[in-house]
Design an enzyme around this catalytic site. Structure first.
Site, short mmCIF file in Angstrom:
data_model
loop_
_atom_site.label_atom_id
_atom_site.label_comp_id
_atom_site.label_asym_id
_atom_site.label_seq_id
_atom_site.Cartn_x
_atom_site.Cartn_y
_atom_site.Cartn_z
N ASP A 212 0.81 -1.22 0.00
CA ASP A 212 0.00 0.00 0.00
C ASP A 212 0.85 1.28 0.00
OD1 ASP A 212 -2.79 1.18 0.62
OD2 ASP A 212 -1.59 2.01 2.25
N GLU A 277 1.72 -0.33 -4.90
CA GLU A 277 0.73 0.71 -5.19
C GLU A 277 1.41 2.06 -5.06
OE1 GLU A 277 -3.41 2.76 -3.74
OE2 GLU A 277 -1.68 2.53 -2.44
#
Ligand code: NOJ
Ligand code: MG
Length: 545
Positions: A212, A277
């Site tokens: 993330d 990401e």
């Protein structure tokens, strides 16, 4: 005796894979609390793989399933090595992994290295006193001389990225919500703790991680002020509001964070897969893929794809981006939708669902599907006054529409977010219907898996004139040559591929797949005059050379 090659782990399985993102809260509710859970996912794996009419994806990525106060729906973690009781427990998790693996499905978890929840025991300890050993796990700074925030940095969700902790008189940094204090990757403590997390889940059998918000994991040590944004410069990803995120996003040291995670992961499991990401311009992404000898991420999402409108000329630039800018060993990775952005059926309009599916699933690179796109789910704005996500992302997170019965086959109770139009959009009705969107996705996956050209072959853009209303490209491997032509218009379009490709393609080909019923497999195609029906996408096989 020499070692059998087949027994070696395939370290690049993800190149020919199609991945599927599950938002656990909204996939399937097994215990009647209106919230999706792990047992619900396990009970619906037939949709994904193993059953004769399954989509046949190769791996699932689960958005966070860890204990969380759910201020950012799992991206605010209060315990990295457990399961939120709303979703199940470690036993149900192990069962889910075993059931996925039995079907040949890889399992990726979401690793959130950038921040914890403010309810995490580390932060609870850190905020109590400046002397607490946990203090250095987070990023603290004294107030500015006027008592305000230490600098001008803004958070991704708006407002200052700093929050005053009254008890100790210092501000802590939060790149997202104030309930998500940023971890400090400049201390070895953070590296060690995250390595423990990685080892914990790999030991339980997971195959890798979607990592993330990596672009925000490192910030300038001197906390220098961000300069004002310059209209059009490095947008949309490096600027927000009125500032250019020079000092709190995409710092050069960020790659060291990923290398640290990779070192821990590959020591535990050589064939681990890491998908990053990072909302960054595609020109920068290559840095996050490292070199063949020293990989950083295996894959990194190219979000320019999600940020591009349904327009042929703009999409052409976007799909050529990774081809031009990733390193030679790099492999593109794209999604059309996810839990953070309006669904593409809503962004582009439902007419684009079929050609968009062909585009996503025939480009070079690993496609990531977002649950529900395969049946054409659209955004479902929650009723006035209901808002779970303060940043406004509820509409793309509504429950999976399994059937038209009450609860949509998602739950026997009342779903946590409203259901969409289950009467006309649901998996159960689409599964046996050969004309459904679900059948198109299934067919595209089947073709992709059966074709070296589509799954791992080369990509070459065909130079249609600007304003053609279509994009076309050649995928090639071992003598197999496929041309994909995607129309972006809702009226007929005619293109001359012969001229655009300067004769390289030959004169004719045969249809492999079309999104419109008027054209059938095997039909001849005159490459000098390809007439596309409104919203048609077409795959054509050329004569082998
Ligand atoms: C990216 C995630 O996809 C998003 O849902 C989340 O809010 C932020 N990172 C912060 O973790
Ligand atoms: Mg439940």
């Amino acid at each position: 005796m020499s070692e059998s090659r087949a027994s070696l782990p395939d370290r690049t399985w993800w190149r020919s894979a199609v991945l599927y993102q599950i938002y656990p809260r909204s996939f399937a509710d097994s215990d009647g609390d209106g919230i999706g859970d792990l047992a619900g996912i396990a009970a619906h794996l037939d949709h994904l793989r193993g059953a004769p009419d399954a989509l046949n994806v190769d791996g699932i990525w689960l958005s966070p399933i860890y204990p969380s106060p759910q201020k950012d729906f799992g991206y605010d973690i209060s315990d990295y090595c457990a399961i939120d009781p709303a979703y199940g427990n470690l036993r149900t998790f192990d069962l889910l992994v075993a059931e996925a693996h039995r079907r040949g499905l890889k399992v990726l978890l979401d690793l959130v290295p950038g921040h914890t929840s403010d309810q995490h025991p580390w932060f609870q300890a850190a905020r109590r006193s400046r002397d607490d050993p946990h203090r250095e796990l987070y990023i603290w700074a004294d107030p500015a001389p006027d008592g305000g925030a230490p600098n001008n940095w803004t958070a991704a969700f708006g407002g200052s990225a700093w929050q005053l902790e009254e008890r100790t008189g210092q501000y802590y940094l939060h790149s997202f919500y104030p309930e998500q204090p940023d971890l400090n990757w400049r201390t070895p403590q953070t590296h060690e703790r995250m390595a423990d997390v990685v080892r914990f889940w790999l030991a339980r059998g997971v195959d890798g991680f979607r990592v993330d918000a990596i672009d925000r994991s490192m910030k300038d040590a001197l906390l220098r002020e961000n300069p004002p944004a310059v209209p059009g410069y490095l947008t949309p990803f490096m600027a927000s509001g009125d500032q250019l995120h020079v000092w709190n996003k995409n710092r050069p040291e960020t790659v060291d964070v990923v290398r640290s995670i990779r070192a821990a992961a590959t020591a535990a499991r050589a064939d681990v897969m890491l998908l990053g990401e990072a909302y960054l311009p595609v020109e920068i992404l290559g840095r996050y893929l490292g070199t063949p000898e020293q990989p950083v991420f295996d894959l990194a999402f190219d979000f320019t794809f999600i940020a591009t409108p349904w327009d042929a000329d703009e999409m052409r630039v976007t799909i050529e981006g990774p081809e031009a800018h990733l390193p030679a060993h790099g492999w593109p990775c794209r999604a059309l939708s996810n839990h953070d952005n309006p669904r593409h059926g809503t962004r582009f309009g439902a007419r684009a669902l079929r050609p968009a599916a062909v585009l996503l699933l025939t480009l070079r690179g690993t496609p990531v599907l977002y649950m529900g796109e395969e049946i054409g789910m659209l955004d479902v704005p929650p009723p006035a006054g209901i808002r779970f996500d303060r940043f406004g992302r509820d509409a793309c997170r509504t429950p999976m529409q399994w059937s038209s019965e009450a609860g949509g086959g998602f739950t026997g109770a009342s779903p946590w977010l409203p259901l969409g139009d289950i009467a006309t959009v649901n998996a159960q009705d689409q599964r046996p219907d050969p004309r459904s969107l679900l059948s198109l996705y299934r067919e595209l996956l089947r073709l992709r898996h059966a074709s070296a050209a589509l799954s791992t072959g080369t990509f070459r853009s065909i130079d249609l004139p600007a304003g053609s209303g279509a994009v076309a490209y050649l995928r090639e491997a071992d003598g197999e040559r496929l041309v994909v032509i995607v129309s972006f218009r809702s009226e007929p379009v005619q293109v001359d591929l012969r001229r655009a490709a300067r004769g390289r393609l030959g004169a004719s080909g045969a249809v492999v797949l079309s999104t419109v019923p008027e054209r059938g497999a095997g039909d001849p195609v005159d490459l000098a005059a390809v007439s596309l029906a409104p919203d048609e996408a077409l795959i054509v096989e050329l004569q082998a050379r």
